[in-house]
Design a protein around this motif. Structure first.
Motif, short mmCIF file in Angstrom:
data_model
loop_
_atom_site.label_atom_id
_atom_site.label_comp_id
_atom_site.label_asym_id
_atom_site.label_seq_id
_atom_site.Cartn_x
_atom_site.Cartn_y
_atom_site.Cartn_z
N ALA A 122 -15.33 94.49 59.94
CA ALA A 122 -16.30 94.15 58.71
C ALA A 122 -17.41 95.09 58.69
O ALA A 122 -18.56 94.77 59.20
N HIS A 123 -16.75 96.04 58.31
CA HIS A 123 -17.87 97.46 58.18
C HIS A 123 -17.80 98.31 56.75
O HIS A 123 -18.77 98.98 56.49
N THR A 124 -16.84 98.18 55.93
CA THR A 124 -16.89 98.86 54.64
C THR A 124 -16.45 97.92 53.51
O THR A 124 -15.25 97.71 53.23
N LEU A 125 -17.41 97.53 52.96
CA LEU A 125 -17.22 96.30 51.84
C LEU A 125 -16.11 96.55 50.98
O LEU A 125 -16.24 97.78 50.21
N GLY A 126 -15.00 96.08 50.79
CA GLY A 126 -14.02 96.38 49.87
C GLY A 126 -12.81 97.19 50.40
O GLY A 126 -11.70 97.46 49.93
N PHE A 127 -13.07 97.84 51.71
CA PHE A 127 -12.07 98.73 52.28
C PHE A 127 -11.86 98.60 53.85
O PHE A 127 -11.81 99.54 54.53
N ASN A 128 -11.85 97.37 54.06
CA ASN A 128 -11.61 97.11 55.56
C ASN A 128 -10.16 97.03 55.77
O ASN A 128 -9.76 97.02 57.14
N THR A 129 -9.30 96.71 55.05
CA THR A 129 -7.98 96.64 55.09
C THR A 129 -7.26 97.89 55.43
O THR A 129 -7.77 98.83 54.78
N GLY A 162 -16.30 96.09 45.03
CA GLY A 162 -17.38 96.85 45.43
C GLY A 162 -18.19 97.26 44.46
O GLY A 162 -17.83 97.22 43.37
N ASN A 163 -19.39 97.91 44.83
CA ASN A 163 -20.24 98.74 43.69
C ASN A 163 -19.66 100.05 43.20
O ASN A 163 -20.27 100.34 42.13
N LEU A 164 -18.61 100.49 43.84
CA LEU A 164 -18.16 101.87 43.36
C LEU A 164 -16.84 101.51 42.60
O LEU A 164 -16.65 102.19 41.78
N TYR A 165 -16.14 100.74 43.28
CA TYR A 165 -14.58 100.75 42.72
C TYR A 165 -14.50 99.27 42.38
O TYR A 165 -14.25 98.29 43.64
N ALA A 166 -13.77 98.62 41.37
CA ALA A 166 -13.47 97.41 41.32
C ALA A 166 -12.29 96.79 41.86
O ALA A 166 -11.39 97.87 42.36
N LYS A 167 -12.17 95.65 42.17
CA LYS A 167 -10.91 95.21 43.03
C LYS A 167 -9.79 95.60 42.32
O LYS A 167 -9.50 95.53 41.15
N GLY A 168 -8.81 96.05 42.96
CA GLY A 168 -7.42 96.56 42.64
C GLY A 168 -7.46 98.10 42.42
O GLY A 168 -6.17 98.54 42.03
N THR A 169 -8.30 98.58 42.29
CA THR A 169 -8.70 100.07 42.10
C THR A 169 -8.15 101.11 42.91
O THR A 169 -8.50 100.65 44.22
N LYS A 170 -7.12 101.81 43.01
CA LYS A 170 -6.46 102.64 44.16
C LYS A 170 -7.49 104.01 43.86
O LYS A 170 -7.62 104.75 42.96
N VAL A 171 -7.56 104.35 45.46
CA VAL A 171 -8.71 105.26 45.49
C VAL A 171 -8.13 106.29 46.58
O VAL A 171 -7.71 105.84 47.65
N LYS A 172 -8.08 107.37 46.49
CA LYS A 172 -7.91 108.66 47.28
C LYS A 172 -9.28 108.94 48.08
O LYS A 172 -10.20 109.17 47.70
N PHE A 173 -8.79 108.76 49.72
CA PHE A 173 -10.02 109.15 50.51
C PHE A 173 -9.53 110.07 51.42
O PHE A 173 -8.18 110.31 51.72
N ASN A 174 -10.26 110.98 52.05
CA ASN A 174 -10.09 111.66 53.24
C ASN A 174 -9.71 110.67 54.37
O ASN A 174 -10.28 109.55 54.47
N ALA A 175 -8.88 111.07 55.17
CA ALA A 175 -8.32 110.20 56.32
C ALA A 175 -9.56 109.88 57.38
O ALA A 175 -9.59 108.78 57.68
N ILE A 176 -10.39 110.88 57.36
CA ILE A 176 -11.80 110.62 58.05
C ILE A 176 -12.78 110.51 56.75
O ILE A 176 -13.03 111.77 56.40
#
Length: 546
Positions: free
Chosen positions: A442-449, A499-513
């Motif tokens: 429980a650390h990053t709201l919206g992206f814990n999975t 979350g406040n940046l990306y709506a639920k269901g949005t696919k987002v590309k992140f750096n692995a870190i």
């Protein structure tokens, strides 16, 4: 037959790894049984620590109907504490304003200056639709602030200045939480050397309403229960998740022991047909016997550092067998590896890790089941925002305080982050469930999975993070991401849970870190720590052998 053999090998490996240091490899045949599934943990000892919960009252005129423009407490004597935070009834209600505290050092007449408490903390937590995210026990909360040994406190909470309509009301049920981590248990002699050199200047939930006039309370652990609808499992048989005994305080830093190694003959290799196969059971026992003298006993206070060779050998027996297929992102675009290339997975050497037993976690206060996600695709780096006024010897106390605040004050099921790192570069196990397992945090709201959360203890908005902390981030991610076939310099795609940046269901590309601010509009992990993540990615890839 093949499935049975694979299962037997996995069980054998887990059993051997759980043996005491003095046990010989042949004895593994005597423990080839599944652990009982009746309970996640035996009864926990009565560990020290307490939480005082004090209701706040009006300090000034009401700014508008429905809420006071300023609430707090005048100076007062209290029982000893070391960490402060503010909670309120509705976790969905934001606190638009400032929180400041002054504290008095224990046994003195010395009061601190006013210190700011980070109010934007809702982005740290469980995903909105998860069982933990909809728990009735949840409360709104600020970030916790470490203030050291204190026995006096003063607090003021001020609503932010409003427009023509006045300031927005403060949330209902504001309470000041004063956390005492308690003393650490007696020193043991089997604790792995850890770093203690201080760094230099380098660098819709329903909740019970609490009456404003309610008396002070002492937070105690509720009767834990499995969350409804959660995918839970009983405790694994490994030492990292079954620790219940008190901690061994961090010892003086002698010369670290060399990392354990394993004969190359025990590593997985391609068969004549080209398929990757596991080494025979006899090879596993022989290889593990070679490093058995440096393995950790069951429920140990630390996990020793392993060489890259030993890490890869052990990882080969963690189902599914390595190498794992990359899930997504840049790593998935790399050319297919030949069987010979695939036989050498990119896994960084496992760093030394202080377990929950090592920092003195009271296992009786958290929920007893563990919740897992499918894999680990990325690591989100945070700062704890607890301030930098702690020593490395105090880090276990800081962790015990944050743990109590997360569980008993904020209503979370366990410590929020999967790992924590102090200013000396020591790495600590966070949320229970196994350091080598994909524990849902429980650390990053919206992206814990499918992610892990790493909290660097401190606040790094205007203070540079110590080099030792950045190095520890690199070493930890090189190992943990490597277990799941992830390139620390690559990118991955995650699906937002809201979350406040990306709506639920949005696919987002992140750096692995990635930094927390990549997935949520927040200052976390602080600008100066965020600026070091590129260095961490490069170093982590190097540790993996890329």
């Amino acid at each position: 037959m093949r499935a049975s053999l694979a299962s037997s090998i996995a069980v054998t490996c887990a059993a051997v790894l759980a043996l005491p240091v003095s046990s010989a490899a042949p004895a593994a045949a005597e423990v080839l049984v599944q652990p009982p599934a009746a309970s996640a943990l035996p009864p926990a000892p009565d560990l020290p620590g307490s939480t005082q919960s004090l209701p706040l009252g009006p300090l000034g005129p009401s700014s508008r109907a429905g809420g006071s423009g300023e609430q707090g407490l005048p100076r007062r004597d209290v029982k000893p504490f070391s960490l402060v935070g503010v909670v309120w009834d509705d976790p969905r209600a934001p606190l638009h304003g400032t929180v400041q505290v002054r504290t008095r050092a224990t046994g003195t007449d010395t009061w601190s200056e006013w210190q700011d408490v980070e109010t934007h903390n809702d982005e740290h937590g469980a995903d909105p639709d998860s069982a933990e995210g909809t728990s009735r026990a949840l409360r709104g909360s600020t970030a916790p602030l470490w203030v050291g040994d204190s026995d006096g406190v003063e607090i003021r909470v001020r609503a932010e200045a409003g427009g023509t309509g006045g300031a927005p009301p403060l949330p209902a049920g504001l309470r000041l939480e004063l956390v005492d981590p308690g003393d650490g248990p007696e020193t043991q002699t089997d604790t792995e050397p850890v770093l203690e050199t201080e760094p230099g200047t380098d660098t819709g939930t329903e909740v019970e309403q609490v009456a404003e006039a309610a008396p002070p309370q002492t937070r105690t652990a509720p009767a834990p229960a499995a969350p409804a609808g959660a995918t839970a499992a009983v405790a694994p048989a490994d030492a990292t998740s079954a620790a219940v005994a008190p901690e061994a305080p961090l010892p003086p830093a002698p010369t670290p022991a060399p990392a354990a190694t394993v004969p190359a003959a025990t590593l997985a290799a391609p068969s004549a047909s080209g398929a990757l196969t596991a080494p025979p059971l006899s090879g596993l026992l022989a290889g593990l016997g070679a490093i058995n003298a440096q393995l950790t006993p069951y429920a140990a206070p630390w996990l020793p550092a392993l060489s890259k060779e030993a890490t890869e050998a052990i990882a080969s027996y963690l189902p599914p067998f390595l190498p794992r297929t990359p899930a997504s992102g840049a790593e998935a675009q790399e050319p297919a590896k030949t069987p010979v290339q695939a036989a050498a997975p990119y896994i960084g050497p496992r760093p030394a890790i202080v377990t929950r037993k090592g920092w003195g976690a009271d296992e009786s206060i958290r929920e007893k089941t563990f919740v897992y996600t499918n894999t680990i695709k990325a690591a989100f780096v945070h700062h704890s925002a607890t301030g930098n006024n702690y020593t490395c010897a105090q880090a276990p106390s800081v962790l015990r305080s944050i743990y109590r605040y997360h569980v008993l004050s904020s209503g979370w099921r366990d410590f929020g982050y999967n790992f924590a790192i102090d200013k000396c570069g020591n790495i600590y196990e966070g949320r229970a469930g196994g350091v080598d397992k994909p524990v849902l945090g429980a650390h990053t709201l919206g992206f814990n999975t499918s992610t892990m959360g790493i909290a660097v203890l401190g606040t790094f908005s205007t203070t540079a993070p110590p080099a030792a902390s950045v190095t520890a981030v690199a070493r930890l991610t090189a190992w943990k991401l490597g277990l799941h076939g992830i390139n620390p310099k690559g990118s991955v795609t995650l699906t937002s849970g809201g979350g406040n940046l990306y709506a639920k269901g949005t696919k987002v590309k992140f750096n692995a870190i990635a930094g927390h601010r990549d997935g949520f509009a927040t200052d976390c992990p602080g600008s100066l720590l965020y600026g070091k993540l590129g260095t961490a990615r490069t170093s982590a890839a190097s540790y993996q052998g890329r």
